[in-house]
Design a protein around this motif. Structure first.
Motif, PDB file in Angstrom:
ATOM      1  N   GLU A   1      -9.165  -4.980  13.143  1.00  0.00           N
ATOM      2  CA  GLU A   1      -8.592  -6.433  12.650  1.00  0.00           C
ATOM      3  C   GLU A   1      -7.708  -6.119  11.256  1.00  0.00           C
ATOM      4  OE1 GLU A   1     -12.904  -6.849  11.649  1.00  0.00           O
ATOM      5  OE2 GLU A   1     -11.720  -5.963  13.329  1.00  0.00           O
ATOM      6  N   GLU A   2      -8.100  -5.279  10.584  1.00  0.00           N
ATOM      7  CA  GLU A   2      -7.419  -4.957   9.156  1.00  0.00           C
ATOM      8  C   GLU A   2      -6.175  -4.244   9.513  1.00  0.00           C
ATOM      9  OE1 GLU A   2     -10.749  -4.746   5.893  1.00  0.00           O
ATOM     10  OE2 GLU A   2     -10.796  -2.951   7.195  1.00  0.00           O
ATOM     11  N   HIS A   3      -6.051  -3.532  10.702  1.00  0.00           N
ATOM     12  CA  HIS A   3      -4.946  -2.654  10.822  1.00  0.00           C
ATOM     13  C   HIS A   3      -3.456  -3.073  10.926  1.00  0.00           C
ATOM     14  CE1 HIS A   3      -7.720   0.326  13.207  1.00  0.00           C
ATOM     15  NE2 HIS A   3      -8.200   0.337  12.157  1.00  0.00           N
ATOM     16  N   LYS A   4      -3.076  -4.285  11.208  1.00  0.00           N
ATOM     17  CA  LYS A   4      -2.016  -4.802  11.356  1.00  0.00           C
ATOM     18  C   LYS A   4      -1.516  -5.118   9.727  1.00  0.00           C
ATOM     19  CE  LYS A   4      -3.424  -9.709  11.733  1.00  0.00           C
ATOM     20  NZ  LYS A   4      -4.766  -9.590  11.733  1.00  0.00           N
ATOM     21  N   ASN A   5      -2.373  -5.277   8.742  1.00  0.00           N
ATOM     22  CA  ASN A   5      -2.080  -5.474   7.360  1.00  0.00           C
ATOM     23  C   ASN A   5      -2.198  -4.400   6.457  1.00  0.00           C
ATOM     24  OD1 ASN A   5      -2.323  -8.347   8.336  1.00  0.00           O
ATOM     25  ND2 ASN A   5      -4.380  -8.351   7.699  1.00  0.00           N
ATOM     26  N   LEU A   6      -2.255  -3.353   6.896  1.00  0.00           N
ATOM     27  CA  LEU A   6      -2.585  -2.125   6.180  1.00  0.00           C
ATOM     28  C   LEU A   6      -1.016  -1.868   5.486  1.00  0.00           C
ATOM     29  CD1 LEU A   6      -4.729   0.437   8.266  1.00  0.00           C
ATOM     30  CD2 LEU A   6      -5.259  -1.444   6.555  1.00  0.00           C
ATOM     31  N   LYS A   7      -0.859  -1.502   4.423  1.00  0.00           N
ATOM     32  CA  LYS A   7       0.420  -1.265   3.586  1.00  0.00           C
ATOM     33  C   LYS A   7       0.690   0.037   3.250  1.00  0.00           C
ATOM     34  CE  LYS A   7       1.521  -3.184  -0.490  1.00  0.00           C
ATOM     35  NZ  LYS A   7       1.830  -4.278  -1.343  1.00  0.00           N
ATOM     36  N   ILE A   8       2.079   0.710   3.545  1.00  0.00           N
ATOM     37  CA  ILE A   8       2.348   1.961   3.328  1.00  0.00           C
ATOM     38  C   ILE A   8       3.112   1.913   2.278  1.00  0.00           C
ATOM     39  CG2 ILE A   8       3.386   4.065   3.851  1.00  0.00           C
ATOM     40  CD1 ILE A   8       0.589   4.429   4.646  1.00  0.00           C
ATOM     41  N   THR A   9       3.126   2.674   1.159  1.00  0.00           N
ATOM     42  CA  THR A   9       4.365   2.569  -0.012  1.00  0.00           C
ATOM     43  C   THR A   9       5.053   3.866   0.465  1.00  0.00           C
ATOM     44  OG1 THR A   9       2.852   3.702  -1.532  1.00  0.00           O
ATOM     45  CG2 THR A   9       2.845   1.352  -1.615  1.00  0.00           C
ATOM     46  N   MET A  10       6.355   3.932  -0.040  1.00  0.00           N
ATOM     47  CA  MET A  10       7.260   4.803   0.419  1.00  0.00           C
ATOM     48  C   MET A  10       8.182   5.156  -0.967  1.00  0.00           C
ATOM     49  SD  MET A  10       8.653   3.908   4.018  1.00  0.00           S
ATOM     50  CE  MET A  10       9.386   5.420   4.342  1.00  0.00           C
ATOM     51  N   ALA A  11       8.676   6.491  -1.096  1.00  0.00           N
ATOM     52  CA  ALA A  11       9.732   6.638  -2.153  1.00  0.00           C
ATOM     53  C   ALA A  11      10.988   6.005  -1.743  1.00  0.00           C
ATOM     54  CB  ALA A  11       9.746   8.321  -2.120  1.00  0.00           C
ATOM     55  N   ALA A  12      11.879   5.985  -2.767  1.00  0.00           N
ATOM     56  CA  ALA A  12      13.053   5.281  -2.754  1.00  0.00           C
ATOM     57  C   ALA A  12      14.048   6.544  -2.086  1.00  0.00           C
ATOM     58  CB  ALA A  12      13.491   4.944  -3.931  1.00  0.00           C
ATOM     59  N   PRO A  13      15.037   6.098  -1.452  1.00  0.00           N
ATOM     60  CA  PRO A  13      16.032   7.140  -0.820  1.00  0.00           C
ATOM     61  C   PRO A  13      16.680   7.848  -1.739  1.00  0.00           C
ATOM     62  CG  PRO A  13      16.668   5.069  -0.135  1.00  0.00           C
ATOM     63  CD  PRO A  13      15.039   4.734  -0.847  1.00  0.00           C
ATOM     64  N   GLU A  14      17.137   7.295  -2.928  1.00  0.00           N
ATOM     65  CA  GLU A  14      17.870   7.878  -3.979  1.00  0.00           C
ATOM     66  C   GLU A  14      17.355   8.265  -5.084  1.00  0.00           C
ATOM     67  OE1 GLU A  14      17.285   3.775  -5.768  1.00  0.00           O
ATOM     68  OE2 GLU A  14      16.796   4.651  -3.902  1.00  0.00           O
ATOM     69  N   TRP A  15      16.023   8.550  -4.800  1.00  0.00           N
ATOM     70  CA  TRP A  15      15.091   9.026  -6.020  1.00  0.00           C
ATOM     71  C   TRP A  15      15.709  10.095  -6.740  1.00  0.00           C
ATOM     72  CZ3 TRP A  15      11.709   6.934  -9.143  1.00  0.00           C
ATOM     73  CH2 TRP A  15      11.117   7.850  -9.875  1.00  0.00           C
ATOM     74  N   PHE A  16      15.999  11.347  -6.147  1.00  0.00           N
ATOM     75  CA  PHE A  16      16.369  12.511  -6.887  1.00  0.00           C
ATOM     76  C   PHE A  16      17.582  12.352  -7.099  1.00  0.00           C
ATOM     77  CE2 PHE A  16      12.160  14.070  -5.296  1.00  0.00           C
ATOM     78  CZ  PHE A  16      11.677  14.165  -6.728  1.00  0.00           C
ATOM     79  N   HIS A  17      18.350  11.653  -6.512  1.00  0.00           N
ATOM     80  CA  HIS A  17      20.119  11.768  -6.455  1.00  0.00           C
ATOM     81  C   HIS A  17      20.352  11.194  -7.936  1.00  0.00           C
ATOM     82  CE1 HIS A  17      24.283   9.836  -5.990  1.00  0.00           C
ATOM     83  NE2 HIS A  17      24.201  11.058  -4.989  1.00  0.00           N
ATOM     84  N   LEU A  18      19.809  10.008  -8.432  1.00  0.00           N
ATOM     85  CA  LEU A  18      20.421   9.388  -9.649  1.00  0.00           C
ATOM     86  C   LEU A  18      19.909  10.247 -10.646  1.00  0.00           C
ATOM     87  CD1 LEU A  18      21.435   7.019 -11.131  1.00  0.00           C
ATOM     88  CD2 LEU A  18      18.959   5.980 -11.382  1.00  0.00           C
ATOM     89  N   ARG A  19      18.950  10.981 -10.652  1.00  0.00           N
ATOM     90  CA  ARG A  19      18.383  11.992 -11.948  1.00  0.00           C
ATOM     91  C   ARG A  19      19.070  13.201 -12.241  1.00  0.00           C
ATOM     92  NH1 ARG A  19      11.957  13.609 -11.600  1.00  0.00           N
ATOM     93  NH2 ARG A  19      12.048  11.514 -12.326  1.00  0.00           N
TER      94      ARG A  19
END
Length: 399
Positions: free
Chosen positions: A146-164
């Motif tokens: 019953e908790e599976h639909k609410n689980l949250k995954i965090t992800m890296a931003a697509p431009e992460w190394f580009h700006l740096r």
């Protein structure tokens, strides 16, 4: 034509950002693994035990959007570029490859951090393995159906190394321009989102301090001195986001988290309100909600929220993860109401009640963007999470 329906479940009235304080036994076991003194499976056993415990903390404090605390990562942005074919790990990083106008680069150089590592593109980028699906599947195995639909995954931003890395982000004989570079990144993100959805994930949070850097006068000035068109670059990043999110399932919630740095003792990298980027942030990036730092004056006022469209939600990061001192519920309630007043009177007028319905609350960032964490112990973290839910109940009567 009627306005698009506000998507609010998820996020929940009371949210947590993603990273949670890692127990010492996990930190020690990861050091053993990195030194070649234990196997991946031995590390995984300790990770599983620690995640079970922190999942229970989230349950007990009323947090519904459960995460694994990012306990299988060293840094919050791990997962994409360290798994993407065509990226190369570089350590130490040659100083000329780091753009001084980027606030975190400037801070690291000022504090003389040695041995920093990075990833740079060396050949065509291609996703040949999943980024976060294994972490989601492992979290599912440690939680109830019953908790599976609410689980949250965090992800890296697509431009992460580009700006740096600026002009050193990719070889010009591999990609002619930023559009070509981000086109391949978008293909990778699209595939990852589809695989996460197939695995049952419906709640994604992309962590992106870099967009908040465009609010910092120091970076804008530094770019202008280098002849870089910061407005055009922000537009490039917005297009990259929208391409990455193209064709995602309608019932997959995607949120965007902006902060200004939360390193170790709470050291921040940039200051400046959202005013400079508010219209583009809220009206041009195709996400469902925004997790915004608002625990200190360095993030500015609520005024930019007047540009928030009626069909999007904002999660106000009013509670600090940097220090253990607890905020007052009454003060938090008043701040939420102040934000609702500004939203209701914004460019697209709406009732106060409708504006209040667009708001959720959270800490301003995770408790351990870096695995070493902040100056907040387990007890204080639990108290902070409980404060989020108590405040939500005081405002909405629900979490």
């Amino acid at each position: 034509m009627s306005a698009p329906t506000l998507k609010l479940n998820p996020p929940f009235r009371a949210e947590q950002i993603g990273s949670l304080k890692r127990p010492q036994k996990l930190l020690e076991k990861r050091k053993e693994f990195e030194a070649g003194k234990c196997t991946q499976e031995e590390l995984r056993v300790v990770e599983d035990e620690a995640i079970k415990e922190v999942v229970q903390v989230q349950r007990e404090t009323g947090i519904k959007g459960i995460t694994d605390g990012e306990f299988r990562r060293h840094m919050f942005y791990d997962g994409v570029f360290d798994n993407l074919d065509g990226m190369k790990h570089v350590k130490p990083v040659p100083m000329h490859m780091l753009m001084d106008y980027v606030p975190d680069v400037a801070a690291f150089k000022e504090h003389d951090f040695k041995g920093a590592d990075t990833y740079v593109c060396v050949s065509k980028l291609k996703r040949t393995k999943q980024f976060y699906v294994p972490q989601y599947e492992a979290l599912k195995a440690l939680t109830s159906p019953e908790e599976h639909k609410n689980l949250k995954i965090t992800m890296a931003a697509p431009e992460w190394f580009h700006l740096r890395h600026g002009e050193y982000a990719y070889p010009k004989d591999v990609y002619k321009n930023d559009d070509e570079y981000f086109a391949d990144i978008a293909v990778a993100y699209q595939a990852e989102l589809q695989d996460l959805y197939a695995a049952g994930c419906r709640n994604i949070q992309i962590d992106d301090p870099l967009l908040a850097y465009f609010c910092a006068e120091s970076m804008i000035k530094g770019m202008e001195e280098r002849g870089i068109d910061h407005e055009a670059l922000l537009d490039t990043y917005i297009k990259a986001y929208n391409d990455c999110l193209k064709n995602r399932p309608a019932d997959m919630n995607v949120g965007l988290h902006l902060c200004r740095g939360n390193f170790r003792s709470g050291m921040h990298f940039s200051e400046g309100g959202y005013d400079r980027i508010a219209i583009k942030l809220f009206q041009e990036i195709n996400v469902d909600c925004y997790y915004l730092e608002y625990d200190t004056p360095r993030a500015g006022t609520f005024e930019p929220l007047r540009f928030l469209p009626p069909h999007k939600a904002v999660v106000l990061g009013l509670i600090s993860t940097k220090f253990p001192r607890l905020e007052e519920v009454d003060d938090l309630v008043q701040r939420v109401r102040n934000a609702a007043t500004i939203i209701s009177g914004g460019d697209e007028k709406r009732s106060f009640e409708a504006a209040l319905n667009q708001i959720c609350i959270s800490p301003q960032c995770g408790f351990a963007s870096h695995s070493e964490g902040n100056l907040v112990d387990d007890h204080a973290m639990r108290e902070k999470l409980s404060l989020v839910t108590r405040t939500a109940r005081a405002i909405w009567g629900e979490i």
